[in-house]
Scaffold this motif. Sequence first.
Motif, short mmCIF file in Angstrom:
data_model
loop_
_atom_site.label_atom_id
_atom_site.label_comp_id
_atom_site.label_asym_id
_atom_site.label_seq_id
_atom_site.Cartn_x
_atom_site.Cartn_y
_atom_site.Cartn_z
N GLN A 1 0.83 -1.20 0.00
CA GLN A 1 0.00 0.00 0.00
C GLN A 1 0.87 1.26 0.00
O GLN A 1 0.57 2.22 -0.69
CB GLN A 1 -0.92 0.03 1.22
CG GLN A 1 -2.01 -1.00 1.22
CD GLN A 1 -2.80 -0.95 2.52
OE1 GLN A 1 -2.22 -0.88 3.61
NE2 GLN A 1 -4.11 -0.99 2.41
N VAL A 2 1.93 1.23 0.79
CA VAL A 2 2.83 2.39 0.87
C VAL A 2 3.54 2.58 -0.47
O VAL A 2 3.67 3.71 -0.96
CB VAL A 2 3.83 2.23 2.03
CG1 VAL A 2 4.90 3.30 1.98
CG2 VAL A 2 3.11 2.26 3.36
N GLN A 3 4.00 1.48 -1.06
CA GLN A 3 4.68 1.57 -2.35
C GLN A 3 3.74 2.13 -3.43
O GLN A 3 4.14 2.98 -4.23
CB GLN A 3 5.22 0.20 -2.78
CG GLN A 3 6.23 -0.40 -1.82
CD GLN A 3 7.41 0.51 -1.53
OE1 GLN A 3 7.90 1.21 -2.39
NE2 GLN A 3 7.85 0.51 -0.28
N ALA A 4 2.50 1.68 -3.44
CA ALA A 4 1.51 2.19 -4.40
C ALA A 4 1.24 3.67 -4.17
O ALA A 4 1.13 4.44 -5.14
CB ALA A 4 0.22 1.39 -4.30
N LEU A 5 1.16 4.07 -2.91
CA LEU A 5 0.91 5.48 -2.60
C LEU A 5 2.09 6.35 -3.05
O LEU A 5 1.88 7.45 -3.58
CB LEU A 5 0.66 5.66 -1.10
CG LEU A 5 0.32 7.07 -0.63
CD1 LEU A 5 -0.94 7.59 -1.32
CD2 LEU A 5 0.15 7.12 0.88
N LYS A 6 3.30 5.86 -2.88
CA LYS A 6 4.48 6.60 -3.34
C LYS A 6 4.44 6.81 -4.85
O LYS A 6 4.69 7.90 -5.34
CB LYS A 6 5.77 5.87 -2.95
CG LYS A 6 6.15 5.99 -1.51
CD LYS A 6 7.45 5.24 -1.23
CE LYS A 6 7.85 5.31 0.22
NZ LYS A 6 9.11 4.57 0.48
N LYS A 7 4.10 5.76 -5.59
CA LYS A 7 4.02 5.86 -7.05
C LYS A 7 2.92 6.84 -7.46
O LYS A 7 3.10 7.64 -8.38
CB LYS A 7 3.76 4.49 -7.67
CG LYS A 7 4.96 3.59 -7.66
CD LYS A 7 4.65 2.25 -8.31
CE LYS A 7 5.86 1.33 -8.23
NZ LYS A 7 5.57 0.00 -8.78
N GLU A 8 1.80 6.75 -6.77
CA GLU A 8 0.68 7.65 -7.07
C GLU A 8 1.08 9.11 -6.83
O GLU A 8 0.78 9.99 -7.64
CB GLU A 8 -0.51 7.27 -6.19
CG GLU A 8 -1.76 8.07 -6.45
CD GLU A 8 -2.90 7.67 -5.52
OE1 GLU A 8 -3.58 8.59 -5.02
OE2 GLU A 8 -3.09 6.46 -5.32
N GLN A 9 1.77 9.35 -5.72
CA GLN A 9 2.20 10.73 -5.40
C GLN A 9 3.21 11.23 -6.43
O GLN A 9 3.19 12.39 -6.80
CB GLN A 9 2.80 10.79 -4.00
CG GLN A 9 1.77 10.77 -2.89
CD GLN A 9 0.78 11.91 -2.99
OE1 GLN A 9 -0.37 11.72 -3.37
NE2 GLN A 9 1.22 13.10 -2.68
N GLN A 10 4.08 10.35 -6.87
CA GLN A 10 5.07 10.74 -7.87
C GLN A 10 4.38 11.12 -9.18
O GLN A 10 4.74 12.11 -9.82
CB GLN A 10 6.07 9.60 -8.10
CG GLN A 10 7.24 9.99 -8.96
CD GLN A 10 8.29 8.88 -9.03
OE1 GLN A 10 8.02 7.73 -8.68
NE2 GLN A 10 9.47 9.23 -9.47
N ALA A 11 3.38 10.34 -9.58
CA ALA A 11 2.62 10.65 -10.79
C ALA A 11 1.89 11.98 -10.67
O ALA A 11 1.87 12.79 -11.61
CB ALA A 11 1.63 9.52 -11.09
N LYS A 12 1.31 12.22 -9.51
CA LYS A 12 0.60 13.49 -9.29
C LYS A 12 1.58 14.67 -9.31
O LYS A 12 1.26 15.75 -9.81
CB LYS A 12 -0.18 13.46 -7.98
CG LYS A 12 -1.42 12.61 -8.07
CD LYS A 12 -2.20 12.63 -6.76
CE LYS A 12 -3.45 11.80 -6.85
NZ LYS A 12 -4.23 11.84 -5.63
N ALA A 13 2.77 14.48 -8.75
CA ALA A 13 3.78 15.53 -8.76
C ALA A 13 4.21 15.85 -10.19
O ALA A 13 4.40 17.02 -10.55
CB ALA A 13 4.98 15.12 -7.92
#
Length: 150
Positions: free
Chosen positions: A44-56
């Motif tokens: 879940q944390v890894q997916a959230l990191k990827k999601e945040q990177q995409a949003k950035a």
Amino acid sequence: MKKMLSFLVAAAMIGGLSFSNAAMAQDFTVAVVDVPVVVNASAQVQALKKEQQAKAEEIVKFIEKARKDVASISDTKKKQATEEKYNKELQAKKEKMDSEYAAKLKAIDESISSQIAAKAQEKGYNVVLSKGIVLYGGTDITSEVAKTIK
């Protein structure tokens, strides 16, 4: 005689308390968890990191587009109005992103905490402490928790 009886009763009570504390200490078990290791193991944390990177990256693209649009305007008043419009949009996007991130992070934290508690109950531990604050002792259940988190 009365004082002697009081003394004996007090001594018996203190001895009984000491005995019950010693008996309780034998049944009291402590586990430790290396929380950063568990967090990094979480899908879940890894997916959230990827999601945040995409949003950035989306925000960076938005800023680049806004700069091009503002640079193409020659009228000072229109330029300033367009800058303000883009700044407001950027602020709204950033606030939305931060709010969503905080909500998802809170849900992940609650999930990890509940899984740690479940593992502790399953194994019969009375207390689970973060490994970072324990100098000595406790049974390390980090790897067991990390397996259930994935």
